[in-house]
Design a protein around this motif. Structure first.
Motif, PDB file in Angstrom:
ATOM      1  N   ALA A 164       5.024  -8.441   4.303  1.00 26.27           N
ATOM      2  CA  ALA A 164       3.750  -8.799   3.915  1.00 26.27           C
ATOM      3  C   ALA A 164       2.525  -8.051   4.320  1.00 26.27           C
ATOM      4  CB  ALA A 164       3.264 -10.369   3.956  1.00 26.27           C
ATOM      5  N   LYS A 165       1.477  -7.623   3.533  1.00 26.95           N
ATOM      6  CA  LYS A 165       0.622  -6.691   4.041  1.00 26.95           C
ATOM      7  C   LYS A 165      -0.764  -7.221   3.541  1.00 26.95           C
ATOM      8  CE  LYS A 165       3.132  -3.707   5.956  1.00 26.95           C
ATOM      9  NZ  LYS A 165       4.401  -4.339   6.070  1.00 26.95           N
ATOM     10  N   LEU A 166      -1.945  -7.363   4.197  1.00 30.52           N
ATOM     11  CA  LEU A 166      -3.152  -7.408   3.924  1.00 30.52           C
ATOM     12  C   LEU A 166      -3.840  -6.287   3.843  1.00 30.52           C
ATOM     13  CD1 LEU A 166      -5.214  -9.840   3.393  1.00 30.52           C
ATOM     14  CD2 LEU A 166      -5.773  -9.635   5.927  1.00 30.52           C
ATOM     15  N   ARG A 204      -5.436  -1.449   5.850  1.00 29.25           N
ATOM     16  CA  ARG A 204      -4.432  -2.293   5.555  1.00 29.25           C
ATOM     17  C   ARG A 204      -4.067  -3.075   7.011  1.00 29.25           C
ATOM     18  NH1 ARG A 204       1.257   1.016   4.727  1.00 29.25           N
ATOM     19  NH2 ARG A 204       1.160   0.628   6.978  1.00 29.25           N
ATOM     20  N   LEU A 231       0.505  -9.551  10.251  1.00 27.54           N
ATOM     21  CA  LEU A 231      -0.267 -10.534   9.478  1.00 27.54           C
ATOM     22  C   LEU A 231      -0.273 -11.939  10.150  1.00 27.54           C
ATOM     23  CD1 LEU A 231      -1.773 -10.894   6.832  1.00 27.54           C
ATOM     24  CD2 LEU A 231       0.137 -11.634   5.699  1.00 27.54           C
ATOM     25  N   LEU A 247      -3.107 -14.959   9.815  1.00 25.79           N
ATOM     26  CA  LEU A 247      -4.437 -15.627   9.318  1.00 25.79           C
ATOM     27  C   LEU A 247      -4.698 -16.890  10.022  1.00 25.79           C
ATOM     28  CD1 LEU A 247      -3.765 -15.343   5.375  1.00 25.79           C
ATOM     29  CD2 LEU A 247      -4.998 -13.558   7.158  1.00 25.79           C
ATOM     30  N   LEU A 294      -3.571  -9.715  -0.466  1.00 22.91           N
ATOM     31  CA  LEU A 294      -2.349  -9.901   0.047  1.00 22.91           C
ATOM     32  C   LEU A 294      -1.043  -9.758  -0.786  1.00 22.91           C
ATOM     33  CD1 LEU A 294      -1.738 -12.694   2.964  1.00 22.91           C
ATOM     34  CD2 LEU A 294      -0.129 -12.209   1.130  1.00 22.91           C
ATOM     35  N   SER A 295      -0.190  -8.769  -0.321  1.00 20.39           N
ATOM     36  CA  SER A 295       1.006  -8.700  -0.994  1.00 20.39           C
ATOM     37  C   SER A 295       2.384  -9.128  -0.235  1.00 20.39           C
ATOM     38  CB  SER A 295       0.956  -7.265  -1.649  1.00 20.39           C
ATOM     39  OG  SER A 295       2.472  -7.047  -2.171  1.00 20.39           O
ATOM     40  N   THR A 296       3.166  -9.706  -0.796  1.00 19.87           N
ATOM     41  CA  THR A 296       4.390 -10.279   0.197  1.00 19.87           C
ATOM     42  C   THR A 296       5.165  -8.959   0.016  1.00 19.87           C
ATOM     43  OG1 THR A 296       5.298 -11.206  -2.093  1.00 19.87           O
ATOM     44  CG2 THR A 296       4.205 -12.616  -0.541  1.00 19.87           C
ATOM     45  N   PRO A 302      -0.463  -7.496  -5.651  1.00 19.31           N
ATOM     46  CA  PRO A 302      -0.882  -8.413  -4.949  1.00 19.31           C
ATOM     47  C   PRO A 302      -0.463 -10.094  -5.436  1.00 19.31           C
ATOM     48  CG  PRO A 302      -2.592  -8.066  -6.386  1.00 19.31           C
ATOM     49  CD  PRO A 302      -1.514  -6.950  -6.600  1.00 19.31           C
ATOM     50  N   TRP A 357      -1.939 -12.709  -3.501  1.00 21.04           N
ATOM     51  CA  TRP A 357      -3.103 -13.492  -3.405  1.00 21.04           C
ATOM     52  C   TRP A 357      -4.471 -12.738  -3.186  1.00 21.04           C
ATOM     53  CZ3 TRP A 357       1.515 -14.714  -0.988  1.00 21.04           C
ATOM     54  CH2 TRP A 357       1.929 -16.192  -1.295  1.00 21.04           C
ATOM     55  N   LEU A 376      -8.366 -16.674   0.594  1.00 18.44           N
ATOM     56  CA  LEU A 376      -7.242 -16.287  -0.226  1.00 18.44           C
ATOM     57  C   LEU A 376      -6.847 -17.142  -1.281  1.00 18.44           C
ATOM     58  CD1 LEU A 376      -5.166 -13.748   1.850  1.00 18.44           C
ATOM     59  CD2 LEU A 376      -7.038 -12.878   0.465  1.00 18.44           C
TER      60      LEU A 376
END
Length: 341
Positions: A237-239, A257, A261, A263, A291-293, A300, A302, A320
């Protein structure tokens, strides 16, 4: 002249678009020298702008008043067939090829100019321009003849900006990070270094030594929350946090990026995160987060966004929420969109 300035800025923007994602990922292998070296064109063209020998460009103007570089190159080539000893002509041709992105021919033309100028010992600036074109055409050459030429240039002129930039890249490629840091610190001391290029140099410095460059001044601090997100996020997962102009469908103006992660997180976006721009436009912009898992910004899961103006201080908070449909996912992408890697 305005056309050359615009062309230079455009190429610098493209260079940054290519190089910044690589720089942020901290890669140092030989395979990314192309992406890194491309950023040098912003410095190279900055050095080339302002040549007083551009009157020929005014002869063939398009309807909008801008010169046709293709026609100008043809004219120059014909002129040089008749006058092969025209040093200024070879320099004009070389710089024209740089603007067109034809670095192989640019290098050949600079080489001709260098011969007429007497060689590297007699004209360091032409030697540096020739070496730069060689590096842009074949980044791997920094480990060979081109790198040796930059070393020679630095022995003659220790403060040569292109020598310091490419000499630092060559040193880093050889595994000599200490020398790269030393050279890039000297480069940051060069007066009137363009801000966009300064940000690239500072990023390179921080990748080798976090204390080597001053921290970038934040444009906006973005606090990203996600109360509805599951506690156990996939490892991939990346934000992605970005600034974009909501009035256009173009790429983001700045992006960062976040790999680790956790939050809530606060992300500071600065000029070092610019993509293809030197400054932000006036007016209301959009600060967003995806946010992409899977780690893929184009897919994405979220999203969140908030309106923001560059003349506004304070913290922007984004919460998100899940993207529930393909149409909504498409709307969430800040690029529709390239530029976020």
């Amino acid at each position: 002249m305005l056309f050359w300035i615009a062309a230079g800025l455009l190429l610098a923007a493209c260079a940054l678009l290519v190089s910044l994602p690589l720089l942020r990922q901290g890669r140092t292998s030989q395979g990314i020298l192309l992406g890194i070296a491309l950023a040098g064109i912003s410095l190279g063209l900055y050095s080339h702008l302002g040549s007083p020998n551009l009157e020929v460009t005014r002869a063939d103007s398009a309807a909008n008043g801008q010169p046709d570089i293709g026609k100008m190159i043809v004219q120059l080539e014909k002129r040089l067939q008749d006058s092969p000893d025209d040093l200024d002509g070879w320099l004009m041709l070389a710089r024209s090829y740089v603007v067109m992105g034809d670095y192989a021919r640019a290098a050949e033309s600079f080489q001709q100019a260098l011969k007429l100028a007497g060689g590297p010992d007699d004209n360091i600036e032409i030697a540096a321009a020739y070496a730069e074109a060689q590096a842009l055409n074949d980044p791997a050459s920094l480990d060979g003849e081109t790198g040796a030429l930059f070393e020679r240039i630095l022995r003659m002129d220790p403060g040569n900006p292109r020598g310091l930039w490419y000499g630092g890249l060559a040193a880093q490629s050889r595994g000599n990070g200490e020398l790269a840091v030393e050279r890039w610190k000297l480069l940051l001391a060069v007066p009137d270094l363009p801000d966009s290029f300064r940000a690239v140099v500072e990023n390179r410095l921080r990748s080798l030594d976090p204390d080597a460059a001053p921290p970038p001044e934040a444009l906006v601090d973005v606090r990203v929350t996600g109360d509805a997100l599951p506690a156990d996020m996939p490892a991939d997962a990346k934000l992605f946090v970005f600034i974009r102009d909501p009035s256009t469908a173009g790429p983001p103006l700045a992006a960062q990026r976040v790999d680790d992660l956790a939050l809530p997180v606060t992300v500071s976006l600065s000029a070092a995160d610019f993509i293809g721009v030197n400054e932000l436009p006036d007016g209301t912009l959009e600060v967003g987060a995806l946010l992409s898992t899977s780690g893929d910004a184009s897919r994405p899961d979220w999203r969140g966004a908030s309106s923001w103006s560059p003349d506004t201080d304070g913290l922007v908070t984004i919460d998100l929420t899940a993207i529930e449909s393909a149409a909504e996912e498409s709307d969430a992408r800040p690029d529709k969109d390239e530029g976020i890697e």
